[in-house]
Design a protein around this motif. Structure first.
Motif, PDB file in Angstrom:
ATOM      1  N   ALA A  16       0.819  -1.317  -0.051  1.00 22.94           N
ATOM      2  CA  ALA A  16       0.022  -0.104   0.074  1.00 22.94           C
ATOM      3  C   ALA A  16       0.817   1.100   0.002  1.00 22.94           C
ATOM      4  N   THR A  17       1.956   1.345   0.676  1.00 22.28           N
ATOM      5  CA  THR A  17       2.821   2.386   1.038  1.00 22.28           C
ATOM      6  C   THR A  17       3.690   2.435  -0.481  1.00 22.28           C
ATOM      7  N   ALA A  18       4.005   1.419  -1.044  1.00 23.30           N
ATOM      8  CA  ALA A  18       4.545   1.642  -2.316  1.00 23.30           C
ATOM      9  C   ALA A  18       3.894   2.282  -3.341  1.00 23.30           C
ATOM     10  N   VAL A  19       2.548   1.699  -3.544  1.00 27.19           N
ATOM     11  CA  VAL A  19       1.754   2.185  -4.415  1.00 27.19           C
ATOM     12  C   VAL A  19       1.149   3.685  -4.224  1.00 27.19           C
ATOM     13  N   GLU A  36       4.971  13.839  -0.141  1.00 27.41           N
ATOM     14  CA  GLU A  36       5.847  12.930  -0.363  1.00 27.41           C
ATOM     15  C   GLU A  36       5.644  11.661   0.531  1.00 27.41           C
ATOM     16  N   VAL A  37       6.422  10.539   0.042  1.00 23.95           N
ATOM     17  CA  VAL A  37       6.480   9.465   0.963  1.00 23.95           C
ATOM     18  C   VAL A  37       7.974   8.961   1.100  1.00 23.95           C
ATOM     19  N   GLN A  54      14.985   7.800   1.234  1.00 22.17           N
ATOM     20  CA  GLN A  54      14.652   8.167  -0.241  1.00 22.17           C
ATOM     21  C   GLN A  54      13.254   8.926   0.209  1.00 22.17           C
ATOM     22  N   ILE A  55      12.934  10.055  -0.821  1.00 26.36           N
ATOM     23  CA  ILE A  55      11.779  11.061  -0.621  1.00 26.36           C
ATOM     24  C   ILE A  55      11.153  10.792  -1.904  1.00 26.36           C
ATOM     25  N   LEU A  56      10.049  10.157  -1.864  1.00 33.89           N
ATOM     26  CA  LEU A  56       9.532   9.380  -3.062  1.00 33.89           C
ATOM     27  C   LEU A  56       8.062  10.383  -3.287  1.00 33.89           C
ATOM     28  N   VAL A  57       8.083  10.490  -4.716  1.00 31.68           N
ATOM     29  CA  VAL A  57       6.827  11.201  -5.156  1.00 31.68           C
ATOM     30  C   VAL A  57       6.463  10.493  -6.603  1.00 31.68           C
TER      31      VAL A  57
END
Length: 725
Positions: A182-185, A197-198, A203-206
């Motif tokens: 769920a977090t990856a998606v 962002e997540v 890593q700071i992912l968008v």
């Protein structure tokens, strides 16, 4: 003979395995594109009809959601149901349902109508990293992927899967292949500025669209021999649409995303396949056209069906593939322990006290989501979600509570403007400063500055008496500068300014999350001055000392445009000379409002009775009356007195759509009376009033334009921005 049989059997088994291993492996690359992603469902559905297996899936953004669901075992019908039936407008709002907000927070809605909240941290103003923190979206994804929540490596899913995100540190593509699905998606679809962002590790992912919107290379590295790529990207805007900042910003985004898409398409070989559904002007933000978009994806796949013939399996082979792929099913586990992953100033016990799940009982998902909504409604956390873990053969529930990174102090704003389009115009600006939590029991400080026709100051400290106690202590200090009018036979004879300073302390108890009761003391001093009309000996400075008891409840789903629920408040005030009051009096205040909706039709009923039941109250304790929703025909708070009653009814329904909003049209019928002597209150002496309005529930607060009239006054026209009552 026996030896020959064994060798033959081994050869047959080897041959069967080789045939299975030698089958062409098919990878599906699903691009991002927002609501246009419904086309992915159509593609999957047609591939199933053609009996073409999917061995690997890589997705970006909406492609990650749909691809992840399919990889987890959801059917195309399940995925379509989620896409069509989900209220995406609500999912993309962080604010929890009003029922989850505390009665304290609900009372603030009259003061702070503007949605903008600025953080104050280390003496500097801070903004959230995204307009949407993704609270509801994360909970939706957690629910969708619960059947595979115990799978850490995504290649172990029924269909091996990868999600693509962008690392904001350097703009590189990040392929997410393990962890929490769920977090990856959620990371893959976090559009910068729009969504927060997540963070996963360092890593700071968008949203992955900026780095790799069509992950052909990813699915090929997963093991695909043949790639079927589905491109649903938004086309470039034409010259006529590039006429403003919004158009330019959209085009910049399109250029960045389209560049990565074209780079990936250029790597396709003759054995690969590209599907580009004809989606025309379908917006990436409009999920209401999902059914038609799905059909377009299906049709686009049919157009290349002949070229896919070499990938088709026989009926028996495809059934074998489906049996290996399995389906999406989940049995709620028995919860053996509950833990809190808490990074806030609140104590773990404070959070755990709001989780009603019993140990050694089956997990109640509906109750859990309600409890999480209540915790998030504390307005302390950036996000609150949950996860399940296995430890020593037991299943545990983990509550993840992440504090706001732009707090713990916040600036809030409110603006209210009312006008009768004639003589009375009133502007009110509220500036609020809130600090919470001040300690691990969720103490809170709030200060308010009110500017305008009736300026004022207010400061309050609220302290719960334990981490899981409903009892609290409250203290406040305030200064108000209010206006009180006196009328005789429809003519204003006096206007009095009351400049009142007050200190209040009380003990109270929260009853659930929609009501509270408190008992307290007020000590005040009011400087009263006649500004219009002749001086009256009853208008003089006044020292006050009062005991009060207050009970209030609020289950309305919306304060300004309620469709269901009840609001009520009951208060008793007694003034005592022993507490320093210049004279003694008793007052009773009763206010009730209900809302019910049937289809598009909403009905409101209400009653108000405020009375000085004994003694004579000073002017600063008078009740005020008047306005579109508080007796039409009069300006806001135009009338004042010691006693009043008001019976209210209203009907409203949605009006025509206007600029992507749906205003509501309503009418109200009211009957009431206000006097300075309770003995003059008489139901037969009341006057009737009526109003009609057109109202909008905007992100900046309510807005109304309306008209009202009463038996005793000419009609009035109203323009209201902000709190209407």
């Amino acid at each position: 003979m026996k030896k020959y049989f064994v060798v033959t059997l081994a050869l047959l088994l080897f041959t069967t395995g080789a045939q299975t291993d030698d089958r062409i492996k098919i990878g599906l690359a699903l691009s991002g594109g927002g609501a246009r992603g419904g086309a992915h469902i159509g593609v999957l559905r047609e591939l199933e009809r053609l009996r073409i297996p999917v061995d690997y899936i890589a997705g970006t953004s909406i492609g990650a959601i749909i691809g992840g669901m399919y990889a987890a075992g959801h059917s195309t019908d399940d995925i379509e149901r989620v896409l069509v039936e989900t209220d995406w407008d609500d999912i993309f709002k962080d604010k929890p349902p009003r029922k989850y907000s505390s009665i304290r927070e609900k009372s603030n809605e009259k003061v702070f109508q503007l949605g903008t909240v600025l953080g104050v941290k280390e003496g500097k103003l801070r903004l959230p990293s995204g307009l949407i923190q993704g609270q509801k979206l994360q909970l939706l994804l957690e629910k969708l992927f619960l059947p595979v929540a115990d799978i850490e490596h995504f290649h172990e899913l029924p269909v091996p899967f990868s999600a693509v995100a962008t690392d904001m540190r350097d703009g590189s593509a990040v392929v997410l292949e393990s962890g929490d699905l769920a977090t990856a998606v959620r990371a893959s679809m976090s559009v910068p500025v729009v969504f927060a962002e997540v963070k996963i590790g360092d890593q700071i992912l968008v949203d992955g669209g900026m780095a790799n919107n069509l992950p052909i290379d990813v699915v090929r590295k997963m093991g695909a021999d043949v790639v079927i790529a589905v491109d649903i990207g938004t086309p470039f805007l034409d010259a006529e649409e590039l006429n403003g900042a919004i158009g330019i910003s959209k085009q910049i985004s399109n250029i960045l995303v389209r560049r990565t898409t074209l780079e990936q398409i250029s790597t396709l070989s003759d054995s690969d396949h590209l599907i580009t559904p004809e989606l025309g002007e379908f917006s990436s933000a409009n999920f209401k056209g999902a059914s038609e978009i799905i059909e377009n994806g299906l049709n686009a796949t049919r157009k290349i069906a002949q070229s896919l013939d070499n990938l088709r399996l026989s009926e028996s082979e495809y059934q074998s593939y489906l049996s290996r792929r399995g389906g999406s099913s989940f049995e709620a586990p028995l919860i053996s322990f509950i833990r809190v992953n808490n990074q806030s100033a609140l104590s773990d016990n404070y959070i755990l006290s709001r989780i009603r799940q019993d140990i050694d009982q089956t997990l109640d998902f509906q109750q859990l989501e309600e409890d999480i909504g209540i915790i998030y409604g504390l307005d302390v956390f950036r996000s609150v979600d949950y996860s399940l873990i296995e430890r020593g053969g037991e299943t545990g529930l983990i509550i993840n509570a992440r504090p706001k990174t732009w707090g713990p102090a916040y600036l809030r704003f409110g603006l209210s403007y009312t006008s009768d389009m004639s003589n009375e115009n009133q502007l009110e600006i509220n500036l609020g400063y809130t600090v919470k939590p001040l300690n691990d029991w969720n103490a809170e400080f709030q200060g308010i500055v009110r500017l305008g026709e009736e300026p004022g100051l207010f400061a309050e400290y609220n302290q719960p008496l334990d981490s899981n106690s409903p009892y609290f202590f409250n203290s406040s200090i305030s200064y108000t500068n209010n206006r009180f009018n006196t009328f005789e036979e429809g003519t204003k004879i006096n206007e009095v300014r009351a400049k009142k300073s007050e200190i209040s302390i009380s003990l109270g108890k929260e009853i659930g999350y929609s009501s509270d009761v408190r008992l307290g003391l007020n000590r005040s001093y009011s400087v009263n001055k006649v500004e219009i009309g002749s001086a009256d000996e009853s208008i003089e400075d006044f020292s006050g000392g009062e005991v009060f008891a207050l009970y209030r409840f609020d289950t309305l789903d919306n304060l300004f445009f309620p469709k269901k629920g009840v609001y009520g408040s009951f208060e008793w005030i007694s003034s005592f000379s022993e507490l320093g009051a210049d004279n003694e009096f008793d007052q009773a205040l009763f206010d009730l409002q209900t809302a019910s909706t049937f289809g598009k039709h909403t009905f409101n009923l209400g009653a108000k009775y405020f009375s000085t039941v004994s003694g004579s109250a000073p002017v600063q304790n008078f009740f005020r009356f008047g306005g579109l929703f508080n007796f039409p025909g009069f300006s806001d708070d135009e009338l004042s007195g010691q006693d009043l009653y008001l019976l209210r009814s209203a009907y409203r329904r949605p009006f025509i759509s206007l600029m992507n909003t749906t205003p509501e049209i309503g009418i109200t019928l009211q009957y009431g009376q206000i006097t300075n002597n309770k003995n003059d209150l008489d139901l037969s002496e009341g006057i009737a009033a009526a109003g009609i309005w057109l109202g909008w529930d905007t992100r900046f607060g309510p807005a109304y334009i309306g008209a009202g009239t009463s038996e005793s006054k000419d009609s009035s026209i109203y323009l209201i921005l902000g709190t209407p009552f």
